[in-house]
Design a protein around this motif. Structure first.
Motif: not given
Length: 49
Positions: A18-26, A28-32, A34-38
């Motif tokens: 539950n490290d907040p840095i990791v949640r933010d990182f994931v 950001r990666i998910w959004r990048i 998703y936007n690419y595949l969309d």
């Protein structure tokens, strides 16, 4: 995805649970990804489908 296709991705990180840095990182990666595949012109290599 909105186009009906499904994709699966995994991100492995070595950090405390539950490290907040990791949640933010994931997020950001998910959004990048998703936007690419969309994008209508996104071409996913056959070996990654």
């Amino acid at each position: 995805m909105p186009n009906g296709k499904r994709y699966l991705a995994a991100i492995f990180v070595k950090r405390p649970y539950n490290d907040p840095i990791v949640r933010d990182f994931v997020r950001r990666i998910w959004r990048i990804v998703y936007n690419y595949l969309d994008l209508p012109s996104a071409k996913v290599p056959d070996n990654l489908r």
